[in-house]
Design a protein around this motif. Sequence first.
Motif, PDB file in Angstrom:
ATOM      1  N   THR A  33       0.813  -1.217   0.000  1.00  0.00           N
ATOM      2  CA  THR A  33       0.000   0.000   0.000  1.00  0.00           C
ATOM      3  C   THR A  33       0.847   1.268   0.000  1.00  0.00           C
ATOM      4  O   THR A  33       0.517   2.244  -0.685  1.00  0.00           O
ATOM      5  N   PHE A  34       1.951   1.243   0.748  1.00  0.00           N
ATOM      6  CA  PHE A  34       2.766   2.445   0.935  1.00  0.00           C
ATOM      7  C   PHE A  34       4.126   2.273   0.262  1.00  0.00           C
ATOM      8  O   PHE A  34       4.605   1.145   0.075  1.00  0.00           O
ATOM      9  N   SER A  35       4.763   3.395  -0.085  1.00  0.00           N
ATOM     10  CA  SER A  35       6.047   3.339  -0.782  1.00  0.00           C
ATOM     11  C   SER A  35       7.138   2.825   0.150  1.00  0.00           C
ATOM     12  O   SER A  35       7.129   3.105   1.358  1.00  0.00           O
ATOM     13  N   PRO A 205      -2.833   6.612   6.011  1.00  0.00           N
ATOM     14  CA  PRO A 205      -2.987   5.347   6.749  1.00  0.00           C
ATOM     15  C   PRO A 205      -4.126   5.421   7.753  1.00  0.00           C
ATOM     16  O   PRO A 205      -4.399   6.471   8.342  1.00  0.00           O
ATOM     17  N   THR A 206      -4.785   4.294   7.940  1.00  0.00           N
ATOM     18  CA  THR A 206      -5.755   4.166   9.021  1.00  0.00           C
ATOM     19  C   THR A 206      -4.992   4.122  10.343  1.00  0.00           C
ATOM     20  O   THR A 206      -3.757   4.012  10.368  1.00  0.00           O
ATOM     21  N   GLU A 209      -2.999   0.953  10.420  1.00  0.00           N
ATOM     22  CA  GLU A 209      -1.830   1.014   9.549  1.00  0.00           C
ATOM     23  C   GLU A 209      -0.768   1.926  10.135  1.00  0.00           C
ATOM     24  O   GLU A 209       0.437   1.639  10.020  1.00  0.00           O
ATOM     25  N   ALA A 210      -1.195   3.025  10.777  1.00  0.00           N
ATOM     26  CA  ALA A 210      -0.230   3.922  11.415  1.00  0.00           C
ATOM     27  C   ALA A 210       0.524   3.207  12.530  1.00  0.00           C
ATOM     28  O   ALA A 210       1.749   3.366  12.685  1.00  0.00           O
ATOM     29  N   LEU A 211      -0.189   2.395  13.310  1.00  0.00           N
ATOM     30  CA  LEU A 211       0.470   1.616  14.361  1.00  0.00           C
ATOM     31  C   LEU A 211       1.449   0.605  13.762  1.00  0.00           C
ATOM     32  O   LEU A 211       2.539   0.388  14.300  1.00  0.00           O
ATOM     33  N   MET A 212       1.049  -0.010  12.649  1.00  0.00           N
ATOM     34  CA  MET A 212       1.944  -0.976  11.998  1.00  0.00           C
ATOM     35  C   MET A 212       3.185  -0.286  11.451  1.00  0.00           C
ATOM     36  O   MET A 212       4.298  -0.826  11.525  1.00  0.00           O
TER      37      MET A 212
END
Length: 289
Positions: A33-35, A205-206, A209-212
């Motif tokens: 999802t993210f770079s 990010p949700t 996702e931010a925690l991850m």
Amino acid sequence: MTDSAPVRGIALMLAALLCFALLDATSKHLSQTFSVPLLVWARYTFHFLLMVVFLAPSRRSRLLATTRPALQVVRALLLVGVTGFAMAAFRIMPLAETTALLFITPLFVALLAGPMLGEKVGAVRWSAVAAGFAGMLLIARPGGALVGQGIALCLTGAACYALYQIQTRQLSPTEDTVTMLFYTALVGTVAMSLALPWIWGGPTPTWLEALMIASLGIFGGTGHFLLIAAYRHATASTLAPLGYVQLIWATLLGWLVYDALPDALSFAGMAVIAGSGILLAWHARPGTR
């Protein structure tokens, strides 16, 4: 360091390797999802913040005390490269096989130890290197499940990691271990923060996702702290062969999280690479040469 509590050292080592495997598994999920550069920035930034919070109050200026700052910076940048190449490889390849290919690093170290460290590479080490590369070919064979781009990323990351380990050997006689760890976090954070305007972007990010994303630095920082603690309780010759337990963690996480298991030839290649690395570690023990 003492060998008075080797069982404790082994337990700490196994926990550190689990942290590293969790870091890899989490980065593989997030990179869909993210770079990758953004994840590398997060991995070092949160690691750096952990060190500032827990170590800066007690160690203060000693965290930055070094007699070889240029080599510290170069060493840290090499580790940033390792992280980036590894995460990019995990994004497009299975967890276990990618981890195994990155574990050819000791073979690169054995090849580079002669010209860069002046170490003699005897018949045993050459045999271990040859066997390790044969194991790599079993995993990265033509017609296998791996892609050429991912294999190239793994090999580049392993080469960077070999140079990083050689520079660690050059620094360790005169530099404090925690200081070297702090420089890797500091330089990684500064370098990736300078690039942040160009790498920031993508979806917001949700909270999960931010925690991850934050956990990347937590897993990395915690893993390194546990690794340092392990070497305080057990000798390097005891702990070095255990590094290949990370292959087991990676295989289990790849199966549990991604429902992916290596095929028979890849398992054989992983076993050969692990065996070659263990032979190199055993041969490096005092009194075996």
